[in-house]
Design a protein around this motif. Structure first.
Motif, mmCIF file in Angstrom:
data_model
loop_
_atom_site.group_PDB
_atom_site.id
_atom_site.type_symbol
_atom_site.label_atom_id
_atom_site.label_comp_id
_atom_site.label_asym_id
_atom_site.label_seq_id
_atom_site.Cartn_x
_atom_site.Cartn_y
_atom_site.Cartn_z
ATOM 1 N N GLU A 194 0.814 -1.255 -0.130
ATOM 2 C CA GLU A 194 0.175 0.008 -0.120
ATOM 3 C C GLU A 194 0.724 1.214 -0.084
ATOM 4 O O GLU A 194 0.612 2.151 -0.757
ATOM 5 C CB GLU A 194 -0.812 -0.154 1.144
ATOM 6 N N ARG A 195 1.769 1.251 0.959
ATOM 7 C CA ARG A 195 2.892 2.446 0.796
ATOM 8 C C ARG A 195 3.516 2.425 -0.303
ATOM 9 O O ARG A 195 3.684 3.584 -1.025
ATOM 10 C CB ARG A 195 4.021 2.098 1.941
ATOM 11 N N GLN B 83 1.228 4.280 -2.898
ATOM 12 C CA GLN B 83 1.149 5.564 -2.760
ATOM 13 C C GLN B 83 2.300 6.241 -3.255
ATOM 14 O O GLN B 83 2.290 7.532 -3.963
ATOM 15 C CB GLN B 83 1.187 5.851 -1.205
ATOM 16 N N GLU B 84 3.589 5.900 -3.054
ATOM 17 C CA GLU B 84 4.667 6.184 -3.626
ATOM 18 C C GLU B 84 4.652 6.495 -5.223
ATOM 19 O O GLU B 84 5.176 7.270 -5.739
ATOM 20 C CB GLU B 84 6.039 5.444 -3.286
#
Length: 628
Positions: free
Chosen positions: A361-362, A365-366
């Motif tokens: 998920e991170r 986002q990146e």
């Protein structure tokens, strides 16, 4: 007593069995390798004997044919004073025969052994005038009708085989004809890797060899008396025959034997070879081959490697069987521990899975943030290009003001005159003034339209654009400066020079480059700019250039000219972004830009564009206008 769980007696028995089997396999492989070499050597000897017989047969009859020629008999029968008139015809005949046969030389020899005519009569090294009475082939031809001889030429130093035949008149022998052939083609044809072939004459001397160092050496020491006879016949050009260093060792099957000879691949060393011999077509000569034993040794190595590999596989299999028993016992004991470990592993996997989901998920986002950043970067680049275009417009503001003010003053004057003409009841003159006002207004409209088209933001798509139109619109923007500064602009662009580009950006590129050329001409007495285009060697490319006769570009700056903030202008006259922006725009078209200082002086910028629609002509494509 055990080793790795195996009784010692079993280990010793296995080692003894391995040594016996390996020794037997190596011996059998050695014999088979030697037999294969012997068979190959016998085949080679057959081929060499056949080729030597064929080569000798081609030339052996040649002296006898020449001896039957009436012109040669007439030359030998004629007194020495009368031979001069016959020599040209005989020499030309011998030259033609030698050329057709491919021999080294063909000679005519009188009874004294003097060569009176030869095929090389007109060459720097000619046999004419040479006395060959000491040569055995001459004496044999006079006594028995024909002769053979192998020797080194005393004139040329080249080895060769001589054939001779007597020339007979009605009552007696008149002289002899001789032909010399080269053995170099035989040596080249016989040269085979891991093998040496040679021909040994009746003196035991190697006369033909695929190993150059072995030629004209003796297989056995030659007695002093024999050496004197060889020296007298000059068979080897007067050289003393040295010993080759040949030593016969053990015999092998099928007429082969082992011998020690100099190593042809390592001078100064000796090696053992398998040697075979066969009689040569020429009496007293023999053909020999020396075969490298490395192939038989490789057979030994392969046999040893095979036996060793088989024993290693057997030992490994035995150890594997023993180990497998222990593994089975240990596996049964480890099943309970494995079950417990599996339970712990499942818990760990669940924890790691949750952590991976969070990390994904991170990462997503990146990725989204990076995509947004790249879009902002592209927008910034577009703004930078547009800002560069507006900067050019700002630099042209003064000249454009002058261009607009002049028509405005003229319009004001013409309008005042028109009112006066109307007051005087002269409408024709008033209407003429108003027509001139209309033309001035149209000119101002065209100029402002060019500026508006140049200033608008591009849409980013490339279309076919005619370079001549783009140059014309860019030149119109700089027209006031060109006229006021007295610059001569020479434009030579063919109508079919159509490239893939975005019209607005292409115009910006040409405006920037033309403005740089005008800046470079400041302070010059004679100011010239050349603009042209031509087809490249590649039909899918078009070359466009702008050149001036200014001072050129500093070589230290030339390598970094298209980098941001690199400029050749004085401080305060530019930020060094114009050419960097131009380079980025050109790359966006799929084109390449470069700059050089030509030999005639000045600077030249060249752009290699992609030709529109693969380089088709204007009649085959729709061309986008470069201006408004």
């Amino acid at each position: 007593m055990t080793m790795l769980g195996v009784p010692l007696w079993a280990v010793l028995a296995g080692v003894a069995l391995y040594v016996a089997v390996a020794a037997a396999a190596v011996e059998v492989a050695w014999h088979r390798g030697l037999d294969a070499l012997t068979e190959a050597g016998a085949h080679r000897l057959d081929l060499y004997a056949a080729s030597l017989r064929s080569e000798l047969g081609r030339y052996e009859i040649l002296p006898a044919i020449a001896a039957r020629q009436d012109s040669i008999k007439a030359l030998l029968e004629a007194p020495p004073d009368a031979r001069r008139a016959l020599l040209p015809g005989v020499n030309e005949y011998l030259e033609a025969v030698n050329g057709d046969a491919g021999s080294v030389a063909v000679d005519v020899i009188d009874l004294n052994g003097d060569v009176i005519a030869a095929s090389n009569w007109n060459q720097p090294v000619s046999f004419v005038g040479t006395n060959v009475a000491y040569r055995p082939y001459f004496a044999d031809s006079l006594s028995s009708g024909s002769g053979r001889f192998f020797g080194i030429g005393t004139n040329t130093g080249q080895p060769g085989l001589y054939f001779a035949s007597a020339v007979r008149g009605a009552q007696k022998v008149l002289g002899a004809t001789a032909v010399k052939i080269s053995v170099d083609p035989l040596e080249s044809a016989w040269r085979v890797p891991n093998e040496a072939a040679m021909v040994v004459d009746g003196n035991g001397v190697v006369v033909i060899s695929t190993v150059p160092a072995w030629k004209f050496t003796a297989l056995a020491p030659i007695a002093a008396q024999k050496q004197q006879q060889i020296q007298a016949s000059r068979q080897y050009a007067g050289h003393k025959v040295e010993n080759l260093g040949y030593a016969r060792l053990d015999d092998w099957r099928n007429g082969a034997w082992f011998a020690r000879l100099p190593d042809w691949s390592h001078p100064g060393r000796e090696r053992r070879y398998l040697v075979m011999s066969r009689s040569a077509p020429q009496a007293g000569d023999a053909i020999m081959v020396a075969l490298d034993l490395s192939a038989a040794r490789r057979q030994q190595q392969l046999a040893f490697a095979f036996v060793t590999g088989a024993f290693l596989i057997a030992v490994l299999y035995a150890l594997y069987a023993m180990q497998k028993r222990r593994v089975i016992a240990e596996r049964l004991a480890a099943q309970d521990a494995l079950q417990r470990a599996n339970e712990r592993l499942e818990a760990t996997v669940q924890q790691r899975t949750a952590a991976l989901v969070l990390a994904n998920e991170r990462m997503q986002q990146e990725i989204d943030e990076r995509v947004l950043t790249e879009q902002k970067l592209r927008d910034s680049q577009q703004e930078l290009v547009h800002a560069g275009k507006l900067a050019v417009l700002g630099q042209m503001a003064a000249g454009l003001t002058h261009e607009i003010n002049q028509p405005l003053v003229a319009i004001r004057t013409l309008c005042d005159n028109a009112r006066t003409f109307f007051e005087r009841d002269q409408p024709a003159q008033a209407i003429a003034n108003l027509a001139r006002v209309g033309k001035l207004v149209d000119g101002m409209a065209n100029l402002t339209a060019e500026l508006k088209a140049f200033a608008r933001k591009p849409d980013g798509r490339t279309v076919p654009v005619a370079l001549a139109d783009a140059v014309a619109h860019a030149r119109l923007i700089h027209e006031a400066r060109i006229r006021d500064e007295g610059v001569h602009v020479d434009v030579a662009i063919p109508p079919d020079a159509v490239v893939e580009a975005e019209p607005g950006r292409l115009q910006q590129v040409i405006v920037n480059l033309l403005g740089n050329s005008l800046d470079a001409l400041a302070g010059r007495d004679e100011r010239r700019i050349r603009i042209g285009a031509d087809r490249s060697d590649d039909p899918s490319r078009v070359l466009f250039f702008i050149a001036d006769n200014g001072p050129g570009i500093d070589p230290q700056v030339l390598a970094h000219l298209f980098e941001p903030f690199v400029t050749t202008k004085p401080r305060g006259h530019g930020l060094g972004l114009g050419l960097a922006i131009t380079s980025r725009i050109v790359e966006g078209f799929g084109a390449r830009i470069s700059a050089v200082n030509p030999e005639g002086g000045g600077a030249q910028f060249t752009i290699e564009f992609v030709a529109a629609n693969g380089g088709r002509t204007d009649s085959e494509q729709e061309v986008e206008p470069a201006g408004p």
